[in-house]
Motif scaffolding. Structure first.
Motif, PDB file in Angstrom:
ATOM      1  N   CYS A 318       0.816  -1.215   0.000  1.00 39.36           N
ATOM      2  CA  CYS A 318       0.000   0.000   0.000  1.00 39.36           C
ATOM      3  C   CYS A 318       0.853   1.269   0.000  1.00 39.36           C
ATOM      4  N   ASP A 319       1.975   1.256   0.739  1.00 42.99           N
ATOM      5  CA  ASP A 319       2.775   2.476   0.815  1.00 42.99           C
ATOM      6  C   ASP A 319       3.402   2.817  -0.538  1.00 42.99           C
ATOM      7  N   ASP A 320       3.767   1.796  -1.312  1.00 39.44           N
ATOM      8  CA  ASP A 320       4.309   2.068  -2.649  1.00 39.44           C
ATOM      9  C   ASP A 320       3.265   2.705  -3.547  1.00 39.44           C
ATOM     10  N   ILE A 321       2.039   2.221  -3.424  1.00 39.03           N
ATOM     11  CA  ILE A 321       0.950   2.803  -4.223  1.00 39.03           C
ATOM     12  C   ILE A 321       0.767   4.270  -3.834  1.00 39.03           C
ATOM     13  N   VAL A 322       0.770   4.539  -2.544  1.00 36.57           N
ATOM     14  CA  VAL A 322       0.588   5.923  -2.097  1.00 36.57           C
ATOM     15  C   VAL A 322       1.738   6.794  -2.600  1.00 36.57           C
ATOM     16  N   LYS A 323       2.959   6.255  -2.601  1.00 36.04           N
ATOM     17  CA  LYS A 323       4.088   7.023  -3.156  1.00 36.04           C
ATOM     18  C   LYS A 323       3.808   7.392  -4.605  1.00 36.04           C
ATOM     19  N   GLY A 324       3.237   6.453  -5.336  1.00 31.36           N
ATOM     20  CA  GLY A 324       2.868   6.718  -6.735  1.00 31.36           C
ATOM     21  C   GLY A 324       1.840   7.832  -6.840  1.00 31.36           C
ATOM     22  N   ILE A 325       0.875   7.801  -5.930  1.00 32.61           N
ATOM     23  CA  ILE A 325      -0.171   8.841  -5.962  1.00 32.61           C
ATOM     24  C   ILE A 325       0.449  10.209  -5.683  1.00 32.61           C
ATOM     25  N   LEU A 326       1.321  10.256  -4.676  1.00 31.02           N
ATOM     26  CA  LEU A 326       1.942  11.540  -4.324  1.00 31.02           C
ATOM     27  C   LEU A 326       2.796  12.048  -5.484  1.00 31.02           C
TER      28      LEU A 326
END
Ligand code: GDP
Ligand code: MN
Length: 378
Positions: A318-326
């Motif tokens: 999940c944190d990698d996905i959020v990094k992508g969003i940011l």
């Protein structure tokens, strides 16, 4: 999922439902070449996802070689019911002795699959159904029996459509094949309008409309290939990013990891009264670049009012996905609200990264879908 006539006919060829020989083109020059290959006369047919192309000027029979390119140019310049014509099917023209209507579809009310027939084919069947409902023939088959359907069982129905015994026998054979294709390809409709008797007395499909069941996409990844040509070149972009993207016409941009979850997400959005703007599977990996690529595709669609991310972390973190969003929010001017549901691997990490942003964090899939639908309506 709608597919084009040329795609439907490629399935007909594969299954052995007789139809005319054809070539798909996208320019007048290619059309002329195709006509030369096939031999004249040919019929030029606009490949758009609507019926009634004939009436709209999208189907033309051409007999002179010099007329092929200009006619192709004219049809390629058409917009039929708001859809620009990008591809043409060039087919050997058939001599039509008789035109009938034949389809196989799901009657949800009766929990059966049903063949619909009408001896007056070629015209819009809806009109006939309204004016002369008695002309519409039905042959119901319990879905369990569809796979074992025999020619003999189909023959009485086929005979009502095409009384000549040889034609009826051919039509019954076509019905058996339609049934097999219907099951094997998870179709929800196979429509042949018109099914014709040609100059040599043979029965063949002159037009083909096939709907594929979106809910069965998981067992037919090949069907996504049919959809990809539809997305205005978006498909090429999404391919290069390793994303599966299909453009739709709703307001809610969806980004999900995994095709099955992406379909479930679309279902739940619809369930709460919303309309998805796309199907997008960013895949099972954790590459933030895929998320950025996904944002790019979704943001290119001006109908999108909200982006709904539904992430279920397994291998995906999940944190990698959020990094992508940011990262995407840094790269692009994201003016639409983002609703995000995170569950699974590194969920806490992901939430932490989201703190202090204006993104809406949903506590459950249901809550997220409701929120996205609510925003999408405004
Ligand atoms: P639709 O109008 O979108 O349903 O397109 P169709 O493929 O059904 O074509 C419309 C009509 O064009 C048919 O009902 C035929 O009357 C005519 N047509 C299509 N293909 C041929 C062909 O090969 N030969 C002849 N003579 N007419 C054709
Ligand atoms: Mn037709």
């Amino acid at each position: 999922m709608k597919i084009h006539e040329y795609q439907a006919k490629s399935l007909f060829w594969e299954y052995g439902i007789p139809t005319t020989t054809d070539i798909v083109v996208s320019s007048p020059e290619e059309a002329a070449q195709a006509a030369e290959t096939l031999g004249l006369p040919v019929v030029l047919k606009a490949q758009v996802h609507v019926g009634g192309r004939g009436k709209a000027g999208g189907v033309k029979v051409v007999s002179k070689p010099e007329d092929v390119a200009p006619t192709a140019e004219a049809i390629l310049g058409l917009t039929i019911k708001d859809l620009p014509v990008r591809k043409l099917l060039i087919a050997s023209a058939a001599e039509i002795r008789k035109e009938v209507y034949l389809s196989l579809l799901i009657d949800r009310g009766a929990s059966k699959v049903v063949f619909i027939g009408c001896a007056d084919g070629g015209v819009e069947i809806e009109e006939t159904a309204k004016k002369s409902p008695e002309k519409i023939l039905r042959f119901e088959v319990a879905s369990k029996s569809l796979g074992g359907l025999t020619r003999e069982e189909c023959l009485p129905f086929a005979t009502r459509l095409l009384p000549d015994p040889k034609n009826a026998d051919e039509a019954a054979g076509i019905m058996v094949t339609m049934a097999r294709m219907f099951i094997e390809r998870d179709c929800s409709l196979i429509e042949i309008n018109p099914l014709i008797v040609d100059g040599s007395g043979s029965v063949l499909a002159l037009d083909a409309k096939v709907l594929l069941d979106d809910n069965a996409l998981f067992r037919h990844p090949e069907n996504l290939e049919f959809a990809k040509v539809e997305t205005d070149g978006e498909d090429a972009k999404s391919n290069s990013n390793g994303l599966s993207f299909v453009q739709l016409d709703g307001q809610i941009g969806c980004m999900v990891n995994g095709a099955g979850l992406a379909m479930a997400t679309m279902d739940i959005v619809k369930h709460f009264g919303g309309s998805p703007a796309n199907f997008l599977d960013v895949g099972g990996s954790s590459d933030p670049r895929k998320v950025v690529g996904g944002f790019q595709l979704i943001l290119a669609d001006k109908n999108v009012k909200v982006i709904f991310l539904n992430i279920f972390g397994g291998i995906t973190r999940c944190d990698d996905i959020v990094k992508g969003i940011l990262e995407a929010r840094e790269q692009f001017d994201v003016t639409v609200p983002i609703v995000i549901r995170l569950a699974g691997t590194n969920e806490e990490e992901g939430r932490r990264l989201l703190q202090g942003t204006d993104m809406i964090i949903a506590q459950s899939l249901e809550q997220g879908a409701r929120k996205a639908v609510e925003i999408g309506k405004n």
